[in-house]
Design a protein around this motif. Sequence first.
Motif, PDB file in Angstrom:
ATOM      1  N   GLU A 243       6.740   5.707  -5.017  1.00  0.00           N
ATOM      2  CA  GLU A 243       5.320   5.713  -5.386  1.00  0.00           C
ATOM      3  C   GLU A 243       4.846   4.280  -5.577  1.00  0.00           C
ATOM      4  OE1 GLU A 243       4.766   9.908  -7.864  1.00  0.00           O
ATOM      5  OE2 GLU A 243       5.033   8.025  -8.954  1.00  0.00           O
ATOM      6  N   LEU A 244       3.597   4.055  -5.240  1.00  0.00           N
ATOM      7  CA  LEU A 244       2.952   2.771  -5.509  1.00  0.00           C
ATOM      8  C   LEU A 244       2.052   2.941  -6.724  1.00  0.00           C
ATOM      9  CD1 LEU A 244       2.098  -0.167  -4.797  1.00  0.00           C
ATOM     10  CD2 LEU A 244       0.308   0.832  -3.341  1.00  0.00           C
ATOM     11  N   TRP A 245       2.345   2.174  -7.775  1.00  0.00           N
ATOM     12  CA  TRP A 245       1.526   2.195  -8.985  1.00  0.00           C
ATOM     13  C   TRP A 245       0.621   0.964  -9.001  1.00  0.00           C
ATOM     14  CZ3 TRP A 245       5.845   3.240 -13.198  1.00  0.00           C
ATOM     15  CH2 TRP A 245       6.347   4.531 -13.012  1.00  0.00           C
ATOM     16  N   ILE A 246      -0.649   1.175  -9.345  1.00  0.00           N
ATOM     17  CA  ILE A 246      -1.608   0.073  -9.374  1.00  0.00           C
ATOM     18  C   ILE A 246      -2.360   0.093 -10.702  1.00  0.00           C
ATOM     19  CG2 ILE A 246      -3.667  -0.947  -8.301  1.00  0.00           C
ATOM     20  CD1 ILE A 246      -2.812   0.346  -5.671  1.00  0.00           C
ATOM     21  N   THR A 247      -2.399  -1.059 -11.380  1.00  0.00           N
ATOM     22  CA  THR A 247      -3.217  -1.197 -12.590  1.00  0.00           C
ATOM     23  C   THR A 247      -4.133  -2.397 -12.434  1.00  0.00           C
ATOM     24  OG1 THR A 247      -1.899  -2.783 -13.881  1.00  0.00           O
ATOM     25  CG2 THR A 247      -1.162  -0.507 -13.876  1.00  0.00           C
ATOM     26  N   GLY A 248      -5.222  -2.391 -13.186  1.00  0.00           N
ATOM     27  CA  GLY A 248      -6.123  -3.533 -13.177  1.00  0.00           C
ATOM     28  C   GLY A 248      -7.574  -3.114 -13.098  1.00  0.00           C
ATOM     29  N   ASP A 254     -12.895   1.268  -7.358  1.00  0.00           N
ATOM     30  CA  ASP A 254     -13.270   2.564  -6.794  1.00  0.00           C
ATOM     31  C   ASP A 254     -12.561   2.813  -5.469  1.00  0.00           C
ATOM     32  OD1 ASP A 254     -14.902   3.148  -8.934  1.00  0.00           O
ATOM     33  OD2 ASP A 254     -16.746   2.470  -7.956  1.00  0.00           O
ATOM     34  N   ASN A 255     -12.399   1.763  -4.670  1.00  0.00           N
ATOM     35  CA  ASN A 255     -11.702   1.904  -3.387  1.00  0.00           C
ATOM     36  C   ASN A 255     -10.248   2.327  -3.595  1.00  0.00           C
ATOM     37  OD1 ASN A 255     -13.851  -0.316  -3.261  1.00  0.00           O
ATOM     38  ND2 ASN A 255     -13.568   0.144  -1.090  1.00  0.00           N
ATOM     39  N   LEU A 256      -9.621   1.751  -4.611  1.00  0.00           N
ATOM     40  CA  LEU A 256      -8.227   2.063  -4.885  1.00  0.00           C
ATOM     41  C   LEU A 256      -8.083   3.456  -5.499  1.00  0.00           C
ATOM     42  CD1 LEU A 256      -7.310  -1.484  -6.131  1.00  0.00           C
ATOM     43  CD2 LEU A 256      -6.385  -0.373  -4.102  1.00  0.00           C
ATOM     44  N   LYS A 257      -9.056   3.829  -6.291  1.00  0.00           N
ATOM     45  CA  LYS A 257      -9.056   5.180  -6.854  1.00  0.00           C
ATOM     46  C   LYS A 257      -9.170   6.212  -5.736  1.00  0.00           C
ATOM     47  CE  LYS A 257     -11.446   8.081 -10.241  1.00  0.00           C
ATOM     48  NZ  LYS A 257     -12.581   8.168 -11.196  1.00  0.00           N
ATOM     49  N   GLU A 258     -10.023   5.928  -4.757  1.00  0.00           N
ATOM     50  CA  GLU A 258     -10.185   6.826  -3.607  1.00  0.00           C
ATOM     51  C   GLU A 258      -8.895   6.888  -2.786  1.00  0.00           C
ATOM     52  OE1 GLU A 258     -12.966   7.296   0.425  1.00  0.00           O
ATOM     53  OE2 GLU A 258     -13.405   5.745  -1.072  1.00  0.00           O
ATOM     54  N   ALA A 259      -8.247   5.719  -2.618  1.00  0.00           N
ATOM     55  CA  ALA A 259      -6.987   5.688  -1.873  1.00  0.00           C
ATOM     56  C   ALA A 259      -5.930   6.550  -2.542  1.00  0.00           C
ATOM     57  CB  ALA A 259      -6.495   4.245  -1.745  1.00  0.00           C
ATOM     58  N   ALA A 260      -5.916   6.541  -3.874  1.00  0.00           N
ATOM     59  CA  ALA A 260      -4.955   7.358  -4.625  1.00  0.00           C
ATOM     60  C   ALA A 260      -5.236   8.843  -4.451  1.00  0.00           C
ATOM     61  CB  ALA A 260      -4.991   6.971  -6.102  1.00  0.00           C
ATOM     62  N   GLU A 261      -6.508   9.179  -4.317  1.00  0.00           N
ATOM     63  CA  GLU A 261      -6.877  10.580  -4.106  1.00  0.00           C
ATOM     64  C   GLU A 261      -6.461  11.074  -2.724  1.00  0.00           C
ATOM     65  OE1 GLU A 261     -11.043  10.465  -4.804  1.00  0.00           O
ATOM     66  OE2 GLU A 261     -10.871  10.436  -7.010  1.00  0.00           O
ATOM     67  N   ASN A 262      -6.410  10.143  -1.761  1.00  0.00           N
ATOM     68  CA  ASN A 262      -6.079  10.513  -0.383  1.00  0.00           C
ATOM     69  C   ASN A 262      -4.589  10.402  -0.065  1.00  0.00           C
ATOM     70  OD1 ASN A 262      -8.794  10.969   0.228  1.00  0.00           O
ATOM     71  ND2 ASN A 262      -9.135   8.815   0.758  1.00  0.00           N
ATOM     72  N   ASP A 263      -3.834   9.748  -0.926  1.00  0.00           N
ATOM     73  CA  ASP A 263      -2.400   9.573  -0.694  1.00  0.00           C
ATOM     74  C   ASP A 263      -1.671   9.840  -2.013  1.00  0.00           C
ATOM     75  OD1 ASP A 263       0.205   8.695  -0.233  1.00  0.00           O
ATOM     76  OD2 ASP A 263      -0.412   6.974   0.968  1.00  0.00           O
ATOM     77  N   ASN A 264      -0.934  10.946  -2.071  1.00  0.00           N
ATOM     78  CA  ASN A 264      -0.298  11.322  -3.333  1.00  0.00           C
ATOM     79  C   ASN A 264       0.879  10.422  -3.706  1.00  0.00           C
ATOM     80  OD1 ASN A 264       1.705  12.167  -1.581  1.00  0.00           O
ATOM     81  ND2 ASN A 264       1.325  14.361  -1.892  1.00  0.00           N
ATOM     82  N   ARG A 265       1.195   9.437  -2.863  1.00  0.00           N
ATOM     83  CA  ARG A 265       2.218   8.452  -3.210  1.00  0.00           C
ATOM     84  C   ARG A 265       1.640   7.287  -4.007  1.00  0.00           C
ATOM     85  NH1 ARG A 265       4.240   6.598   2.432  1.00  0.00           N
ATOM     86  NH2 ARG A 265       1.963   6.481   2.594  1.00  0.00           N
ATOM     87  N   ILE A 266       0.311   7.231  -4.124  1.00  0.00           N
ATOM     88  CA  ILE A 266      -0.354   6.149  -4.848  1.00  0.00           C
ATOM     89  C   ILE A 266      -0.848   6.668  -6.186  1.00  0.00           C
ATOM     90  CG2 ILE A 266      -2.240   4.466  -4.844  1.00  0.00           C
ATOM     91  CD1 ILE A 266      -2.208   4.562  -1.802  1.00  0.00           C
ATOM     92  N   ARG A 267      -0.519   5.977  -7.271  1.00  0.00           N
ATOM     93  CA  ARG A 267      -1.030   6.308  -8.609  1.00  0.00           C
ATOM     94  C   ARG A 267      -1.870   5.130  -9.105  1.00  0.00           C
ATOM     95  NH1 ARG A 267       3.187   8.387 -12.900  1.00  0.00           N
ATOM     96  NH2 ARG A 267       1.211   8.554 -14.029  1.00  0.00           N
ATOM     97  N   PHE A 268      -3.126   5.419  -9.404  1.00  0.00           N
ATOM     98  CA  PHE A 268      -4.041   4.383  -9.879  1.00  0.00           C
ATOM     99  C   PHE A 268      -4.260   4.559 -11.376  1.00  0.00           C
ATOM    100  CE2 PHE A 268      -8.488   2.915 -10.628  1.00  0.00           C
ATOM    101  CZ  PHE A 268      -8.239   1.559 -10.445  1.00  0.00           C
ATOM    102  N   PHE A 269      -3.861   3.557 -12.155  1.00  0.00           N
ATOM    103  CA  PHE A 269      -3.955   3.642 -13.610  1.00  0.00           C
ATOM    104  C   PHE A 269      -5.238   3.013 -14.147  1.00  0.00           C
ATOM    105  CE2 PHE A 269       0.506   4.091 -12.708  1.00  0.00           C
ATOM    106  CZ  PHE A 269       0.985   4.961 -13.667  1.00  0.00           C
ATOM    107  N   GLY A 270      -5.897   2.173 -13.351  1.00  0.00           N
ATOM    108  CA  GLY A 270      -7.090   1.482 -13.826  1.00  0.00           C
ATOM    109  C   GLY A 270      -6.744   0.420 -14.855  1.00  0.00           C
ATOM    110  N   THR A 271      -7.678   0.159 -15.753  1.00  0.00           N
ATOM    111  CA  THR A 271      -7.468  -0.848 -16.792  1.00  0.00           C
ATOM    112  C   THR A 271      -6.578  -0.280 -17.887  1.00  0.00           C
ATOM    113  OG1 THR A 271      -9.669  -1.750 -16.360  1.00  0.00           O
ATOM    114  CG2 THR A 271      -8.610  -2.403 -18.421  1.00  0.00           C
ATOM    115  N   VAL A 272      -5.528  -1.003 -18.224  1.00  0.00           N
ATOM    116  CA  VAL A 272      -4.598  -0.557 -19.266  1.00  0.00           C
ATOM    117  C   VAL A 272      -4.343  -1.706 -20.243  1.00  0.00           C
ATOM    118  CG1 VAL A 272      -3.475   1.120 -17.755  1.00  0.00           C
ATOM    119  CG2 VAL A 272      -2.569  -1.205 -17.900  1.00  0.00           C
TER     120      VAL A 272
END
Length: 391
Positions: A243-248, A254-272
């Motif tokens: 899995e690819l995890w992305i924070t920040g 929004d583009n990365l959030k959409e990418a996570a919705e289209n690929d279940n290997r991507i998890r977007f955490f947003g600001t943490v």
Amino acid sequence: MNILYIGAFSIKSIVEKYPSLALDKYKTSTFLIKGFRQLEDVRLDVITAPDVPSYPKLPMRFKKEFDADNKVTSVGFNNIKGIKQFSIVRNLYKEACKIICQNDDKTYVIIPYMVFHHVCVARKLKKKFGDKVVVCQTIPDIFFASKKLSAWYWMNRYAQRNAVKSEAFVLFTKAMADYLNIPEEKYIVMESIIDGDIYNTISNVSKDSSDKLHVLYTGSLSSVHGVMKLVEMMKLIKRDDFELWITGSGALADNLKEAAENDNRIRFFGTVTKEKVIELQSKADILINPRSDKDSPHLTRYMFPSKLMEYMLTGHPAIICRMSGIPEDYYQYVFVAEEGTPESLALLLDKVLDMSDDERLKFGVSARSYILNNKTITVQAKRIVDFIKQF
């Protein structure tokens, strides 16, 4: 040795009132201060004027406060735009004068940023005290202003022109010296600084129970950081055992959030939180930074990615692209996608994923040892002290 450190961070009592000011962008100051305090021959005073939004976003005035736990004086100032900078200069200067007058020997004034109020205070102190004051200018990055009619442009121009009058410099890349015409004998290159203690908890954080490997990106989500290359990279990798995890945060969130919705290997955490970043870094098997010279060629020469030290210190292997601001000796401790393209990142990540756990661990531990031996707060603080003693 007397050191006076002039900062721009918010002290504890101010952060408690306004939690949004608890930003990590002043970690260099925090690390340096902690490092100086660990040196026996250093007598350290710290004053700061917190970098806060102007009125009416925050109060019209900030009062002088003292943080007894951390021994830091936060000066008061008028927070109205147009008056604010000059109010900060006046009060930082007054507080600095009190401290310098109490010192019998030289005072080494360290200013951490090449910004108007820090540089202005330093020049005023030099003019008043002469040889009793030695100014050391730390430059973690260089600001490039394009709007010549803005006040910010002219203040930045003043800062650059006067900062180079300092006696000593601590730079984050060698290219800064070329840009600012600083003679070789007047500077050292520090790249960045990291507090190894922050990551001591990593070994105590349990790994994810999933059989999948985890690849992590933490940082700004903007085009100059090349984050969309991660999305393109994922399209090129067909395997599903990771899995690819992305924070920040940033313009591309929004583009990365959409990418996570289209690929279940991507998890977007947003600001943490910083604590969550450390937790995720501890759980990750591989850390990745897609930024290369091609993403922002006018900037990468003048910056060292502090994220790289964080990655290396985790003890997990890091995948990066080549950047002009990173010295050559770092590259033996990381995996490098030389072309800096999604294709080269995909090929390299696929290779690292196929390595055994022991191979990855051995590589990551080697990188961690390099940082602990050469770039921690005590090592870097001592380097600065040993360097500025000559002035």
